[in-house]
Design a protein around this motif. Structure first.
Motif, PDB file in Angstrom:
ATOM      1  N   UNK A 199      67.102 -13.923  24.501  1.00 33.13           N
ATOM      2  CA  UNK A 199      67.358 -15.275  24.004  1.00 33.13           C
ATOM      3  C   UNK A 199      68.193 -15.244  22.724  1.00 33.13           C
ATOM      4  N   UNK A 200      68.051 -14.170  21.948  1.00 39.07           N
ATOM      5  CA  UNK A 200      68.765 -14.093  20.679  1.00 39.07           C
ATOM      6  C   UNK A 200      70.254 -13.857  20.885  1.00 39.07           C
ATOM      7  N   UNK A 201      70.565 -12.864  21.721  1.00 36.01           N
ATOM      8  CA  UNK A 201      71.976 -12.529  21.940  1.00 36.01           C
ATOM      9  C   UNK A 201      72.144 -12.033  23.375  1.00 36.01           C
ATOM     10  N   UNK A 249      61.109 -19.968  13.138  1.00 32.95           N
ATOM     11  CA  UNK A 249      61.404 -18.868  14.060  1.00 32.95           C
ATOM     12  C   UNK A 249      60.137 -18.426  14.781  1.00 32.95           C
ATOM     13  N   UNK A 307      59.360 -18.765  18.754  1.00 34.02           N
ATOM     14  CA  UNK A 307      59.215 -17.510  19.483  1.00 34.02           C
ATOM     15  C   UNK A 307      57.927 -17.451  20.286  1.00 34.02           C
ATOM     16  N   UNK A 312      65.733 -11.401  12.583  1.00 40.46           N
ATOM     17  CA  UNK A 312      64.973 -11.413  13.839  1.00 40.46           C
ATOM     18  C   UNK A 312      63.467 -11.374  13.588  1.00 40.46           C
ATOM     19  N   UNK A 321      68.206 -24.413  13.063  1.00 36.37           N
ATOM     20  CA  UNK A 321      68.300 -23.419  11.985  1.00 36.37           C
ATOM     21  C   UNK A 321      69.307 -23.871  10.925  1.00 36.37           C
ATOM     22  N   UNK A 369      66.051 -21.019  28.532  1.00 34.39           N
ATOM     23  CA  UNK A 369      67.088 -20.167  27.946  1.00 34.39           C
ATOM     24  C   UNK A 369      68.215 -20.996  27.321  1.00 34.39           C
ATOM     25  N   UNK A 415      77.107 -16.455  20.467  1.00 33.80           N
ATOM     26  CA  UNK A 415      76.245 -17.192  19.538  1.00 33.80           C
ATOM     27  C   UNK A 415      74.921 -16.465  19.367  1.00 33.80           C
ATOM     28  N   UNK A 416      74.631 -16.091  18.129  1.00 32.09           N
ATOM     29  CA  UNK A 416      73.395 -15.365  17.822  1.00 32.09           C
ATOM     30  C   UNK A 416      72.357 -16.362  17.307  1.00 32.09           C
ATOM     31  N   UNK A 417      71.199 -16.416  17.955  1.00 37.10           N
ATOM     32  CA  UNK A 417      70.128 -17.323  17.541  1.00 37.10           C
ATOM     33  C   UNK A 417      68.876 -16.490  17.260  1.00 37.10           C
ATOM     34  N   UNK A 418      68.307 -16.578  16.053  1.00 39.49           N
ATOM     35  CA  UNK A 418      67.158 -15.736  15.723  1.00 39.49           C
ATOM     36  C   UNK A 418      65.879 -16.114  16.476  1.00 39.49           C
ATOM     37  N   UNK A 419      65.224 -15.129  17.032  1.00 39.32           N
ATOM     38  CA  UNK A 419      63.868 -15.269  17.580  1.00 39.32           C
ATOM     39  C   UNK A 419      63.125 -13.983  17.248  1.00 39.32           C
ATOM     40  N   UNK A 455      68.522 -22.379  23.458  1.00 36.04           N
ATOM     41  CA  UNK A 455      68.941 -21.618  22.289  1.00 36.04           C
ATOM     42  C   UNK A 455      70.094 -22.292  21.546  1.00 36.04           C
ATOM     43  N   UNK A 507      69.843 -23.416  17.630  1.00 37.91           N
ATOM     44  CA  UNK A 507      70.786 -22.948  16.619  1.00 37.91           C
ATOM     45  C   UNK A 507      71.036 -24.025  15.562  1.00 37.91           C
TER      46      UNK A 507
END
Lengths: 205, 310
Positions: A161-163, B79, B83, A22, B99, B89, A169-173, B92, B96
């Motif tokens: 937004x991440x989770x 990232x 960010x 993160x 990434x 929204x 689905x986990x997306x890093x921010x 995402x 994904x």
């Protein structure tokens, strides 16, 4: 034993996810209460919220930091209950309305008397991602008679937004964190919630 | 020593000497006037030590660690970029996949498949992102999302992966080895930043693009270009397979495009009204604040070298 499990869980799993995958941008870090008793009131968007706040603490202090969480959700099956109690150290809260107010907050008061730092989410539920819900009054009723307990608001942005709620689905921010001044005096629950809201709104970009 | 080519090792020692000298100058300044607050400078120099240590260790340990390091750098940069900008929204789910494209792109680097390396992001990812967005089905803001996500991938994944590909090119200058050209690129780009800053401070009068970057001047720009061009001519034959003439040319383009990389990221920051892209590197800001010029010089220098020598 519980303490060791919790430290290992945070050292091996949580902290690498929070700091490497993160990444945090922390504002006003010096305002974080390092000693109990204290209550942290944060906005709630994601399961990651608790993990991020707890990761702000050094591992040596992590067993003093305890999130207050809904019993109906986190105690619903044996596996999740075991993780919640042993790895995270939650204080389960009965949301069903079956218990009286005194019973409801008894374990919270015990923890605070013991010098713990509690994490609460006044919005109650994670709600719509990256949007603020209306505050519940539970936190006010819990702390209104505890004059010496500082309440520190923390605003987090990005984790929705991440989770977000309901998605796997986990997306890093990166997560932006702002820690506020402790709220010390308030007249009633509306006044208290308004002060919280003012801080959250001032932290939004 | 350490299995590093002699000239590259000397180059690294040279960079460390510069770092030690800068640290000593800072310590001297701080001791001679105690009233002035040098915290920012201290953080900056401390971060330089960290950055250079991490880069040198990953470059010298093995080719694999170096490639993984640049992949990780792409991840951090991507990232950070995603960010700071406004996204929908629903994006995402498309993000994904960007990434996931990072390990794939660096895999092409590691197996030295040049053809795939050079088209994977500009063509396949370019076509795939809108497909993923179409499947999500939200058409409001579609054009903006498709464009921004691909631009982010180009800047942070495609550009930076060129540094890694430099490492896998067949070695033409045995004394420089495979890390020589990377050291040359990184050093020249950073040295260009410093030169343009120093010349700007000393002689700066005429603003070059006041709307984007009020501190950038023609004097700083030209001073930087001349210094870097000259220095490159002498360093390039030592660290790369280029001769002195092509060395001058390499320095010239690194200097010009380093400037543009810098101001492109400045424009991004102006657009969204932020001062720094993050807080990852104390004293410098975010990772994009540090990488800004490299995002432009890496592909430009790579293709110059590739055209001239391969």
């Amino acid at each position: 034993m519980k303490k060791i499990i919790k430290i290992l869980f945070f050292a091996i799993i949580v902290r690498p996810i929070v700091f490497v995958i993160l990444g945090l941008n922390i504002k006003n870090r010096e305002k974080l209460p390092l000693k109990g008793e204290a209550v942290i009131a944060a906005n709630h968007n994601s399961h990651l919220d608790t993990m991020v706040i707890m990761s702000l603490y050094p591992l040596s202090k992590i067993d003093k930091v305890r999130p207050v969480a809904a019993a109906d959700y986190f105690m619903k099956n044996k596996f999740i209950a075991w993780i919640s109690i042993n790895c995270i150290g939650i204080i389960p809260l009965d949301r069903s309305g079956a218990s009286s107010q005194e019973e409801l907050f008894q374990s919270c008061h015990e923890a605070l008397d013991n010098g713990d730092i509690l994490i609460l989410f006044p919005e109650g539920s994670r709600g719509v991602p990256e949007q603020m819900s209306r505050f519940k009054k539970g936190l006010y009723y819990m702390i209104k008679d505890r004059e010496n307990t500082p309440i520190i608001p923390i605003y987090m942005q990005g984790l929705g937004n991440s989770l977000p709620k309901g998605e796997a689905l986990f997306v890093p921010f990166n997560c932006n964190i702002d820690i506020g001044n402790s709220i010390t005096s308030f007249n009633n629950s509306n006044d208290f919630n308004q002060q919280l809201k003012n801080f959250f709104e001032s932290s939004m970009r | 020593m350490f299995g590093i080519a002699q000239n590259s090792l000397n180059g690294m020692v040279g960079i460390l000497i510069i770092l030690v000298v800068s640290t000593l100058i800072y310590l001297y300044k701080q001791n001679s006037n105690k009233q002035i607050d040098y915290t920012e400078l201290r953080l900056r120099i401390k971060s330089w030590w960290w950055m250079i240590a991490i880069v040198f260790i990953s470059l010298t340990f093995s080719l694999e660690t170096a490639i993984i390091f640049f992949a990780f750098l792409s991840f951090l940069a991507l990232k950070e970029f995603l960010s700071i900008i406004q996204i929908r929204h629903v994006d995402r789910r498309a993000i994904f996949w960007v990434y996931l494209a990072i390990p794939v792109q660096y895999y092409w680097v590691s197996i030295e498949w040049y053809g795939m390396f050079i088209i994977f992001i500009p063509i396949f990812l370019f076509l795939f992102i809108p497909i993923r967005l179409v499947i999500i089905g939200e058409t409001n803001g579609f054009i903006n999302s498709a464009s921004v996500i691909h631009w982010a991938a180009m800047l942070t994944v495609f550009s930076i992966s060129h540094i890694a590909y430099l490492l896998t090119l067949p070695i033409q200058n045995e004394l420089a080895g495979n890390i020589g050209p990377v050291l040359f690129l990184l050093f020249m780009t950073q040295f260009n930043d410093v030169s343009q800053y120093v010349f700007g401070k000393l002689f700066g009068k005429n603003k070059i693009i006041p709307k984007v970057s009020p501190n950038k001047t023609w004097e700083g720009f030209i001073g930087g270009v001349i210094t870097v061009t000259l220095l490159s001519g002498f360093i390039a034959p030592y660290l790369t397979s280029l001769d002195i003439f092509y060395g001058f040319m390499a320095g010239f383009i690194i200097s010009i495009f380093g400037f543009f990389g810098d101001v492109v990221i400045s424009s991004v920051k102006r657009d969204i009204n932020i001062k720094d892209t993050g807080t990852l590197i104390p004293g410098h800001g975010g990772i994009l604040d540090r990488l800004d010029s490299i995002l432009y010089t890496a592909p430009i220098f790579f293709h110059f070298l590739y055209y001239v020598k391969y």
